[in-house]
Design a protein around this motif. Structure first.
Motif: not given
Length: 496
Positions: A112-124
Protein backbone atom coordinates in the motif's frame (compact mmCIF):
# COMPACT_ATOMS: atom_id res chain seq x y z
CA UNK A 1 38.21 -4.31 7.68
CA UNK A 2 36.31 -1.04 8.17
CA UNK A 3 33.03 -1.25 10.05
CA UNK A 4 31.90 2.18 8.82
CA UNK A 5 29.48 2.18 5.90
CA UNK A 6 29.45 4.76 3.15
CA UNK A 7 26.98 7.54 4.13
CA UNK A 8 26.33 11.28 3.85
CA UNK A 9 28.47 12.21 6.85
CA UNK A 10 31.72 10.83 5.47
CA UNK A 11 31.48 11.96 1.84
CA UNK A 12 33.97 14.78 2.38
CA UNK A 13 36.50 12.37 3.88
CA UNK A 14 36.70 10.17 0.79
CA UNK A 15 39.92 10.24 -1.26
CA UNK A 16 40.15 13.14 -3.75
CA UNK A 17 40.29 10.84 -6.77
CA UNK A 18 36.79 9.52 -5.95
CA UNK A 19 34.04 11.51 -7.75
CA UNK A 20 31.41 12.66 -5.24
CA UNK A 21 27.93 14.26 -5.57
CA UNK A 22 28.50 17.99 -6.23
CA UNK A 23 25.10 19.18 -5.02
CA UNK A 24 23.03 19.45 -1.83
CA UNK A 25 21.14 16.15 -1.65
CA UNK A 26 18.54 17.69 0.71
CA UNK A 27 17.32 19.91 -2.15
CA UNK A 28 16.50 16.97 -4.47
CA UNK A 29 12.83 15.99 -4.83
CA UNK A 30 11.39 12.76 -6.22
CA UNK A 31 10.36 12.73 -9.88
CA UNK A 32 11.13 9.10 -10.74
CA UNK A 33 10.15 5.84 -9.08
CA UNK A 34 12.16 2.90 -10.33
CA UNK A 35 10.81 -0.65 -10.00
CA UNK A 36 13.51 -3.31 -9.85
CA UNK A 37 16.42 -1.33 -8.44
CA UNK A 38 19.16 -3.83 -9.18
CA UNK A 39 22.76 -3.35 -10.21
CA UNK A 40 21.99 -2.49 -13.83
CA UNK A 41 19.70 0.42 -13.01
CA UNK A 42 22.20 1.81 -10.52
CA UNK A 43 25.00 1.68 -13.12
CA UNK A 44 22.87 2.97 -15.98
CA UNK A 45 19.69 5.06 -15.66
CA UNK A 46 20.50 6.34 -12.14
CA UNK A 47 24.05 7.14 -13.30
CA UNK A 48 22.68 9.23 -16.19
CA UNK A 49 20.22 10.91 -13.81
CA UNK A 50 23.05 11.74 -11.39
CA UNK A 51 24.62 13.78 -14.17
CA UNK A 52 21.44 15.82 -14.63
CA UNK A 53 20.89 16.39 -10.89
CA UNK A 54 24.48 17.64 -10.71
CA UNK A 55 23.60 20.05 -13.55
CA UNK A 56 20.74 21.47 -11.49
CA UNK A 57 17.74 19.32 -12.45
CA UNK A 58 16.92 18.62 -8.80
CA UNK A 59 13.27 17.59 -9.29
CA UNK A 60 14.27 14.26 -10.84
CA UNK A 61 15.45 12.38 -7.76
CA UNK A 62 14.83 8.63 -7.68
CA UNK A 63 13.08 6.41 -5.15
CA UNK A 64 13.68 2.75 -5.86
CA UNK A 65 11.46 -0.23 -5.14
CA UNK A 66 12.31 -3.91 -4.90
CA UNK A 67 9.40 -6.10 -5.94
CA UNK A 68 10.72 -9.26 -4.30
CA UNK A 69 13.37 -9.07 -1.58
CA UNK A 70 14.81 -6.60 0.91
CA UNK A 71 18.41 -7.14 -0.22
CA UNK A 72 18.97 -3.87 -2.09
CA UNK A 73 17.11 -1.83 0.54
CA UNK A 74 19.37 -3.31 3.21
CA UNK A 75 22.40 -2.33 1.14
CA UNK A 76 21.30 1.21 0.28
CA UNK A 77 19.21 2.64 3.14
CA UNK A 78 21.97 2.44 5.80
CA UNK A 79 24.13 4.35 3.29
CA UNK A 80 21.56 7.16 2.77
CA UNK A 81 21.05 5.78 -0.74
CA UNK A 82 24.70 6.39 -1.70
CA UNK A 83 26.64 3.82 -3.70
CA UNK A 84 29.70 3.57 -5.93
CA UNK A 85 29.81 2.94 -9.66
CA UNK A 86 33.19 1.31 -10.23
CA UNK A 87 34.27 1.45 -13.88
CA UNK A 88 36.76 -1.31 -14.56
CA UNK A 89 38.77 -1.80 -17.72
CA UNK A 90 42.14 -3.14 -18.78
CA UNK A 91 43.36 0.48 -18.40
CA UNK A 92 42.40 0.82 -14.72
CA UNK A 93 39.62 1.69 -12.25
CA UNK A 94 37.45 4.82 -11.78
CA UNK A 95 35.09 5.30 -8.80
CA UNK A 96 32.05 7.61 -8.71
CA UNK A 97 29.65 7.98 -5.76
CA UNK A 98 26.04 8.36 -6.98
CA UNK A 99 23.50 10.23 -4.85
CA UNK A 100 20.44 10.19 -7.13
CA UNK A 101 18.60 7.53 -5.09
CA UNK A 102 17.06 8.82 -1.85
CA UNK A 103 15.17 5.75 -0.59
CA UNK A 104 14.24 2.16 -1.39
CA UNK A 105 10.86 0.53 -0.73
CA UNK A 106 10.33 -3.22 -0.42
CA UNK A 107 7.01 -3.97 -2.10
CA UNK A 108 6.05 -7.19 -0.24
CA UNK A 109 6.55 -5.49 3.13
CA UNK A 110 4.14 -2.64 2.40
CA UNK A 111 2.44 -2.76 -1.01
CA UNK A 112 0.00 0.00 0.00
CA UNK A 113 2.90 2.35 0.77
CA UNK A 114 4.38 1.75 -2.68
CA UNK A 115 1.00 2.33 -4.36
CA UNK A 116 0.71 5.66 -2.54
CA UNK A 117 4.23 6.65 -3.60
CA UNK A 118 3.43 5.87 -7.23
CA UNK A 119 0.24 7.92 -6.95
CA UNK A 120 2.07 11.10 -5.85
CA UNK A 121 1.65 13.89 -8.39
CA UNK A 122 5.36 14.77 -8.33
CA UNK A 123 6.18 11.33 -9.75
CA UNK A 124 6.25 11.82 -13.51
CA UNK A 125 8.23 8.77 -14.63
CA UNK A 126 7.96 5.17 -13.43
CA UNK A 127 10.89 3.25 -14.87
CA UNK A 128 11.47 -0.49 -14.91
CA UNK A 129 14.32 -3.00 -14.90
CA UNK A 130 12.39 -6.10 -13.89
CA UNK A 131 13.97 -8.54 -16.41
CA UNK A 132 12.07 -10.22 -19.21
CA UNK A 133 10.09 -12.48 -16.88
CA UNK A 134 8.77 -9.50 -14.88
CA UNK A 135 6.33 -8.52 -17.64
CA UNK A 136 4.10 -11.54 -16.96
CA UNK A 137 3.84 -12.14 -20.69
CA UNK A 138 4.14 -15.02 -23.10
CA UNK A 139 7.55 -14.41 -24.76
CA UNK A 140 6.50 -16.17 -27.95
CA UNK A 141 3.39 -14.01 -28.57
CA UNK A 142 4.22 -10.86 -26.58
CA UNK A 143 0.78 -10.87 -24.95
CA UNK A 144 -0.15 -10.87 -21.27
CA UNK A 145 -0.18 -14.35 -19.75
CA UNK A 146 -3.48 -14.34 -17.83
CA UNK A 147 -2.48 -17.59 -16.09
CA UNK A 148 0.70 -16.08 -14.66
CA UNK A 149 0.52 -16.59 -10.87
CA UNK A 150 1.26 -12.92 -10.16
CA UNK A 151 -1.44 -11.76 -12.58
CA UNK A 152 -3.98 -14.11 -11.01
CA UNK A 153 -2.99 -12.92 -7.53
CA UNK A 154 -3.02 -9.21 -8.37
CA UNK A 155 -6.43 -9.26 -10.05
CA UNK A 156 -7.84 -10.91 -6.94
CA UNK A 157 -5.87 -8.69 -4.51
CA UNK A 158 -5.57 -5.24 -6.13
CA UNK A 159 -4.56 -3.57 -2.84
CA UNK A 160 -1.72 -6.05 -2.30
CA UNK A 161 -0.12 -6.48 -5.74
CA UNK A 162 3.04 -8.46 -6.45
CA UNK A 163 3.78 -7.62 -10.09
CA UNK A 164 4.96 -4.40 -11.69
CA UNK A 165 1.77 -4.42 -13.78
CA UNK A 166 -0.37 -4.67 -10.64
CA UNK A 167 1.43 -1.75 -8.97
CA UNK A 168 1.36 0.48 -12.06
CA UNK A 169 -2.31 -0.11 -12.87
CA UNK A 170 -3.25 0.17 -9.18
CA UNK A 171 -1.42 3.51 -8.87
CA UNK A 172 -2.97 4.84 -12.07
CA UNK A 173 -6.39 3.88 -10.76
CA UNK A 174 -5.70 5.96 -7.63
CA UNK A 175 -4.61 8.90 -9.80
CA UNK A 176 -7.80 8.63 -11.88
CA UNK A 177 -9.96 8.58 -8.76
CA UNK A 178 -8.11 11.60 -7.32
CA UNK A 179 -8.19 13.66 -10.50
CA UNK A 180 -4.41 13.55 -10.94
CA UNK A 181 -2.51 13.19 -14.23
CA UNK A 182 -0.84 9.95 -15.24
CA UNK A 183 2.85 9.29 -15.79
CA UNK A 184 5.33 7.92 -18.31
CA UNK A 185 6.16 4.24 -17.87
CA UNK A 186 9.70 3.64 -19.09
CA UNK A 187 10.88 0.09 -19.73
CA UNK A 188 14.66 -0.30 -19.60
CA UNK A 189 14.72 -4.07 -20.09
CA UNK A 190 16.20 -6.03 -22.98
CA UNK A 191 13.01 -6.77 -24.89
CA UNK A 192 12.29 -6.00 -28.53
CA UNK A 193 9.99 -2.98 -28.83
CA UNK A 194 9.96 -2.90 -25.03
CA UNK A 195 7.75 0.19 -24.90
CA UNK A 196 5.14 -1.31 -27.23
CA UNK A 197 5.21 -4.60 -25.33
CA UNK A 198 4.82 -2.80 -22.00
CA UNK A 199 1.94 -0.71 -23.33
CA UNK A 200 0.21 -3.81 -24.65
CA UNK A 201 0.45 -5.88 -21.46
CA UNK A 202 -0.54 -2.87 -19.31
CA UNK A 203 -3.61 -2.36 -21.50
CA UNK A 204 -4.51 -6.06 -21.42
CA UNK A 205 -4.10 -6.14 -17.65
CA UNK A 206 -6.12 -2.93 -17.14
CA UNK A 207 -8.95 -4.32 -19.31
CA UNK A 208 -9.24 -7.21 -16.87
CA UNK A 209 -9.59 -4.70 -14.02
CA UNK A 210 -12.01 -2.24 -15.66
CA UNK A 211 -12.45 -1.24 -19.30
CA UNK A 212 -13.12 2.41 -18.40
CA UNK A 213 -9.85 2.48 -16.46
CA UNK A 214 -8.05 0.93 -19.44
CA UNK A 215 -9.31 3.76 -21.66
CA UNK A 216 -8.18 6.39 -19.12
CA UNK A 217 -4.74 4.76 -18.87
CA UNK A 218 -4.37 4.76 -22.67
CA UNK A 219 -5.04 8.53 -22.64
CA UNK A 220 -2.92 9.33 -19.57
CA UNK A 221 0.28 7.34 -20.00
CA UNK A 222 3.05 6.90 -22.51
CA UNK A 223 5.40 3.92 -22.78
CA UNK A 224 8.48 5.02 -24.76
CA UNK A 225 10.77 2.35 -26.19
CA UNK A 226 14.38 2.29 -25.05
CA UNK A 227 17.62 0.48 -25.81
CA UNK A 228 20.04 0.13 -22.90
CA UNK A 229 23.61 -1.10 -23.02
CA UNK A 230 26.25 -1.45 -20.35
CA UNK A 231 27.91 -4.60 -19.09
CA UNK A 232 27.28 -4.80 -15.33
CA UNK A 233 28.42 -8.07 -13.77
CA UNK A 234 27.27 -9.16 -10.33
CA UNK A 235 29.33 -7.55 -7.55
CA UNK A 236 31.38 -10.01 -5.51
CA UNK A 237 32.81 -9.80 -1.98
CA UNK A 238 36.21 -9.56 -3.61
CA UNK A 239 35.01 -6.44 -5.48
CA UNK A 240 33.68 -4.90 -2.25
CA UNK A 241 36.92 -5.61 -0.39
CA UNK A 242 38.98 -4.06 -3.17
CA UNK A 243 36.73 -0.97 -3.17
CA UNK A 244 36.99 -0.68 0.62
CA UNK A 245 40.75 -0.36 0.29
CA UNK A 246 40.15 2.63 -2.03
CA UNK A 247 37.35 4.37 -0.10
CA UNK A 248 38.37 3.64 3.46
CA UNK A 249 34.77 2.63 4.23
CA UNK A 250 32.42 -0.20 3.31
CA UNK A 251 30.03 0.09 0.36
CA UNK A 252 27.63 -2.85 0.34
CA UNK A 253 25.69 -1.42 -2.63
CA UNK A 254 28.60 -0.91 -5.05
CA UNK A 255 28.14 -1.85 -8.69
CA UNK A 256 30.85 -2.82 -11.17
CA UNK A 257 30.60 -1.64 -14.78
CA UNK A 258 32.56 -1.26 -17.98
CA UNK A 259 33.37 2.31 -19.12
CA UNK A 260 31.06 1.97 -22.15
CA UNK A 261 27.42 3.01 -21.76
CA UNK A 262 24.67 3.58 -24.31
CA UNK A 263 21.03 4.63 -23.97
CA UNK A 264 18.71 5.24 -26.93
CA UNK A 265 15.26 6.55 -25.94
CA UNK A 266 12.07 7.24 -27.90
CA UNK A 267 11.24 10.87 -27.10
CA UNK A 268 7.64 10.34 -26.00
CA UNK A 269 7.22 11.60 -22.42
CA UNK A 270 3.94 12.68 -20.88
CA UNK A 271 5.07 15.25 -18.30
CA UNK A 272 8.69 16.09 -19.07
CA UNK A 273 11.94 14.23 -18.55
CA UNK A 274 15.51 14.84 -17.43
CA UNK A 275 17.83 16.10 -20.16
CA UNK A 276 19.55 12.73 -20.30
CA UNK A 277 20.82 13.58 -23.79
CA UNK A 278 23.20 16.07 -22.17
CA UNK A 279 24.58 13.10 -20.19
CA UNK A 280 25.16 11.06 -23.37
CA UNK A 281 21.78 9.45 -24.06
CA UNK A 282 20.31 9.64 -27.56
CA UNK A 283 16.67 10.68 -28.10
CA UNK A 284 15.16 9.38 -31.35
CA UNK A 285 11.76 8.95 -32.99
CA UNK A 286 12.24 5.21 -33.54
CA UNK A 287 14.41 3.01 -31.34
CA UNK A 288 13.72 -0.29 -33.09
CA UNK A 289 16.73 -0.61 -35.39
CA UNK A 290 19.20 0.31 -32.61
CA UNK A 291 17.48 -2.19 -30.38
CA UNK A 292 17.73 -4.95 -33.00
CA UNK A 293 21.43 -4.24 -33.52
CA UNK A 294 22.07 -4.49 -29.79
CA UNK A 295 19.82 -7.49 -29.09
CA UNK A 296 21.05 -9.57 -32.01
CA UNK A 297 24.74 -8.64 -31.97
CA UNK A 298 25.65 -7.89 -28.34
CA UNK A 299 23.03 -9.92 -26.46
CA UNK A 300 22.92 -12.68 -29.05
CA UNK A 301 26.70 -13.11 -28.99
CA UNK A 302 26.78 -12.82 -25.19
CA UNK A 303 24.30 -15.66 -24.78
CA UNK A 304 26.07 -17.81 -27.36
CA UNK A 305 29.38 -17.29 -25.54
CA UNK A 306 27.73 -17.92 -22.16
CA UNK A 307 26.22 -21.34 -22.94
CA UNK A 308 29.06 -22.67 -25.06
CA UNK A 309 31.67 -21.13 -22.77
CA UNK A 310 30.11 -22.53 -19.62
CA UNK A 311 30.04 -26.03 -21.12
CA UNK A 312 33.66 -25.58 -22.20
CA UNK A 313 34.62 -24.87 -18.58
CA UNK A 314 35.01 -21.07 -18.81
CA UNK A 315 33.91 -19.07 -15.76
CA UNK A 316 33.82 -15.58 -17.33
CA UNK A 317 33.20 -14.06 -20.75
CA UNK A 318 36.80 -12.86 -20.84
CA UNK A 319 37.88 -16.49 -20.27
CA UNK A 320 35.72 -17.57 -23.21
CA UNK A 321 37.20 -14.84 -25.42
CA UNK A 322 40.72 -15.97 -24.51
CA UNK A 323 39.99 -19.17 -26.46
CA UNK A 324 40.73 -18.26 -30.12
CA UNK A 325 37.99 -20.49 -31.49
CA UNK A 326 35.27 -18.71 -29.49
CA UNK A 327 36.77 -15.28 -30.15
CA UNK A 328 36.62 -15.86 -33.90
CA UNK A 329 33.19 -17.45 -33.60
CA UNK A 330 31.70 -14.38 -31.87
CA UNK A 331 32.82 -12.05 -34.67
CA UNK A 332 31.77 -14.57 -37.34
CA UNK A 333 28.28 -14.80 -35.81
CA UNK A 334 27.91 -11.03 -35.78
CA UNK A 335 29.13 -10.61 -39.35
CA UNK A 336 27.41 -13.47 -41.11
CA UNK A 337 24.17 -14.16 -39.20
CA UNK A 338 23.23 -11.35 -36.81
CA UNK A 339 24.12 -8.29 -38.91
CA UNK A 340 22.69 -9.65 -42.15
CA UNK A 341 19.32 -10.16 -40.42
CA UNK A 342 18.99 -6.37 -39.87
CA UNK A 343 18.52 -3.43 -42.22
CA UNK A 344 21.38 -1.41 -40.69
CA UNK A 345 21.16 2.39 -41.16
CA UNK A 346 23.61 3.68 -43.76
CA UNK A 347 25.19 6.12 -41.29
CA UNK A 348 25.82 3.46 -38.62
CA UNK A 349 29.37 2.02 -38.69
CA UNK A 350 28.50 -1.62 -38.06
CA UNK A 351 32.07 -2.90 -38.52
CA UNK A 352 33.32 -0.52 -35.82
CA UNK A 353 30.45 -1.61 -33.54
CA UNK A 354 31.37 -5.28 -34.04
CA UNK A 355 35.03 -4.60 -33.25
CA UNK A 356 34.01 -2.61 -30.17
CA UNK A 357 31.90 -5.53 -28.92
CA UNK A 358 34.82 -7.93 -29.24
CA UNK A 359 37.00 -5.51 -27.26
CA UNK A 360 34.30 -5.17 -24.57
CA UNK A 361 33.94 -8.95 -24.26
CA UNK A 362 37.72 -9.23 -23.84
CA UNK A 363 37.73 -6.89 -20.80
CA UNK A 364 39.48 -9.01 -18.17
CA UNK A 365 38.94 -6.42 -15.42
CA UNK A 366 35.21 -7.28 -15.43
CA UNK A 367 34.48 -10.79 -14.19
CA UNK A 368 31.16 -11.31 -15.96
CA UNK A 369 30.27 -14.91 -15.20
CA UNK A 370 28.93 -17.11 -17.96
CA UNK A 371 26.48 -18.60 -15.44
CA UNK A 372 24.99 -15.16 -14.76
CA UNK A 373 24.45 -14.42 -18.46
CA UNK A 374 22.96 -17.90 -18.91
CA UNK A 375 20.11 -17.16 -16.48
CA UNK A 376 16.51 -17.04 -17.77
CA UNK A 377 17.39 -18.33 -21.21
CA UNK A 378 13.80 -19.31 -22.02
CA UNK A 379 12.85 -15.63 -21.69
CA UNK A 380 15.91 -14.24 -23.51
CA UNK A 381 16.30 -16.60 -26.47
CA UNK A 382 13.18 -15.44 -28.36
CA UNK A 383 14.60 -11.90 -28.40
CA UNK A 384 18.30 -12.63 -28.79
CA UNK A 385 18.40 -15.49 -31.31
CA UNK A 386 15.04 -16.33 -32.82
CA UNK A 387 14.57 -13.06 -34.73
CA UNK A 388 17.93 -13.67 -36.41
CA UNK A 389 17.02 -17.30 -37.03
CA UNK A 390 13.63 -16.54 -38.57
CA UNK A 391 15.10 -13.86 -40.83
CA UNK A 392 17.88 -16.17 -42.06
CA UNK A 393 15.46 -19.05 -42.66
CA UNK A 394 13.18 -16.74 -44.65
CA UNK A 395 16.12 -15.59 -46.79
CA UNK A 396 17.79 -19.01 -47.02
CA UNK A 397 20.72 -17.44 -45.16
CA UNK A 398 23.32 -18.98 -42.82
CA UNK A 399 22.13 -20.53 -39.53
CA UNK A 400 25.24 -22.48 -38.47
CA UNK A 401 26.22 -20.46 -35.39
CA UNK A 402 22.74 -19.75 -34.06
CA UNK A 403 21.96 -23.48 -34.37
CA UNK A 404 25.21 -24.29 -32.55
CA UNK A 405 24.16 -21.82 -29.82
CA UNK A 406 20.72 -23.42 -29.51
CA UNK A 407 22.24 -26.88 -29.22
CA UNK A 408 24.51 -25.64 -26.41
CA UNK A 409 21.52 -24.10 -24.64
CA UNK A 410 19.68 -27.42 -24.83
CA UNK A 411 22.74 -29.17 -23.39
CA UNK A 412 22.87 -26.52 -20.65
CA UNK A 413 19.22 -26.84 -19.59
CA UNK A 414 19.63 -30.61 -19.30
CA UNK A 415 21.20 -29.52 -15.96
CA UNK A 416 24.19 -31.85 -16.44
CA UNK A 417 27.48 -30.65 -17.93
CA UNK A 418 29.88 -32.55 -20.18
CA UNK A 419 31.71 -34.00 -17.17
CA UNK A 420 28.49 -35.27 -15.64
CA UNK A 421 28.36 -32.52 -12.99
CA UNK A 422 25.11 -30.84 -12.02
CA UNK A 423 24.35 -27.40 -13.51
CA UNK A 424 22.33 -25.01 -11.37
CA UNK A 425 19.94 -23.81 -14.07
CA UNK A 426 18.22 -20.54 -13.10
CA UNK A 427 15.19 -20.23 -15.38
CA UNK A 428 11.42 -19.91 -14.79
CA UNK A 429 10.91 -22.90 -17.12
CA UNK A 430 13.86 -24.95 -15.80
CA UNK A 431 11.73 -27.92 -14.70
CA UNK A 432 9.87 -28.19 -18.02
CA UNK A 433 13.09 -27.86 -20.05
CA UNK A 434 14.90 -30.50 -18.02
CA UNK A 435 11.89 -32.80 -18.35
CA UNK A 436 12.09 -32.46 -22.16
CA UNK A 437 15.78 -33.37 -22.05
CA UNK A 438 15.17 -36.34 -19.76
CA UNK A 439 12.29 -37.62 -21.87
CA UNK A 440 13.87 -37.36 -25.32
CA UNK A 441 17.63 -37.56 -24.86
CA UNK A 442 17.67 -41.35 -24.98
CA UNK A 443 15.63 -41.27 -28.22
CA UNK A 444 18.40 -39.55 -30.15
CA UNK A 445 19.35 -36.07 -31.31
CA UNK A 446 16.63 -35.81 -33.96
CA UNK A 447 13.81 -36.49 -31.51
CA UNK A 448 15.34 -34.14 -28.95
CA UNK A 449 15.63 -31.32 -31.51
CA UNK A 450 12.03 -31.84 -32.64
CA UNK A 451 10.74 -31.82 -29.05
CA UNK A 452 12.44 -28.53 -28.26
CA UNK A 453 11.37 -26.79 -31.47
CA UNK A 454 7.79 -27.84 -30.64
CA UNK A 455 8.05 -26.21 -27.19
CA UNK A 456 5.83 -23.22 -27.96
CA UNK A 457 6.55 -21.07 -24.85
CA UNK A 458 10.01 -20.45 -26.33
CA UNK A 459 9.80 -21.25 -30.05
CA UNK A 460 6.21 -20.37 -30.97
CA UNK A 461 4.39 -22.44 -33.55
CA UNK A 462 6.45 -21.87 -36.69
CA UNK A 463 10.02 -23.07 -36.19
CA UNK A 464 9.06 -26.73 -35.81
CA UNK A 465 8.02 -26.60 -39.48
CA UNK A 466 11.56 -25.91 -40.71
CA UNK A 467 13.16 -29.14 -41.90
CA UNK A 468 16.44 -27.27 -42.41
CA UNK A 469 16.52 -26.09 -38.80
CA UNK A 470 15.54 -29.54 -37.50
CA UNK A 471 18.40 -31.07 -39.46
CA UNK A 472 20.99 -28.48 -38.41
CA UNK A 473 20.00 -28.53 -34.72
CA UNK A 474 19.96 -32.32 -34.47
CA UNK A 475 23.34 -32.46 -36.23
CA UNK A 476 24.85 -30.07 -33.64
CA UNK A 477 23.25 -31.94 -30.75
CA UNK A 478 24.82 -35.16 -32.00
CA UNK A 479 28.25 -33.56 -32.44
CA UNK A 480 28.14 -31.94 -29.00
CA UNK A 481 27.18 -35.26 -27.44
CA UNK A 482 30.06 -37.15 -29.02
CA UNK A 483 32.80 -34.49 -29.25
CA UNK A 484 32.01 -31.76 -26.69
CA UNK A 485 31.52 -28.01 -27.11
CA UNK A 486 35.13 -26.81 -27.15
CA UNK A 487 36.24 -29.50 -29.59
CA UNK A 488 33.32 -28.64 -31.88
CA UNK A 489 34.14 -24.92 -31.81
CA UNK A 490 37.77 -25.64 -32.66
CA UNK A 491 37.04 -28.23 -35.33
CA UNK A 492 33.99 -27.03 -37.22
CA UNK A 493 34.61 -23.29 -37.14
CA UNK A 494 38.37 -23.50 -37.73
CA UNK A 495 38.15 -22.17 -41.29
CA UNK A 496 36.04 -19.08 -40.62
Amino acid sequence: MSQERLNNSILENLPPEVIKPAYDRSEVTTGIVHLGIGAFHRAHQAWYTENRITAGEKDWGIVGASLRSAGVRDQLVPQNGLYSVVEKSNAGTKVQIVGAVSDVYVAPESPQQLLELLAQESVRIVSLTITEKGYCHDPASGNLNPQHPDVVHDLENPQQPKSALGFIVGALQLRKERGLPGFTVLSCDNLPSNGHLLGRVLSQYAEKVDSELATWIADNTTTPATMVDRIVPATTDEDRNELESILGCRDEAAVMAEPFSQWVVEDNFLRGRPEWDKAGAMFVDDVEVYELIKLRLLNGSHSMLAYSGYLAGCETVADVMAEPAFNKLALHFMQTEATTSIDVPADFDIAAYQAQLIERFENRALRHRTWQIAMDGSQKIPQRWLGTLRQQLANDGPIDVVSFALANWIRYVSAVDEQGNEIEVSDPLAAELKALCDQYKSQGARKLAAAFLAFTPVFGDDLRESARLQEKLSDWLQKLETEGTLACARKYFAEI
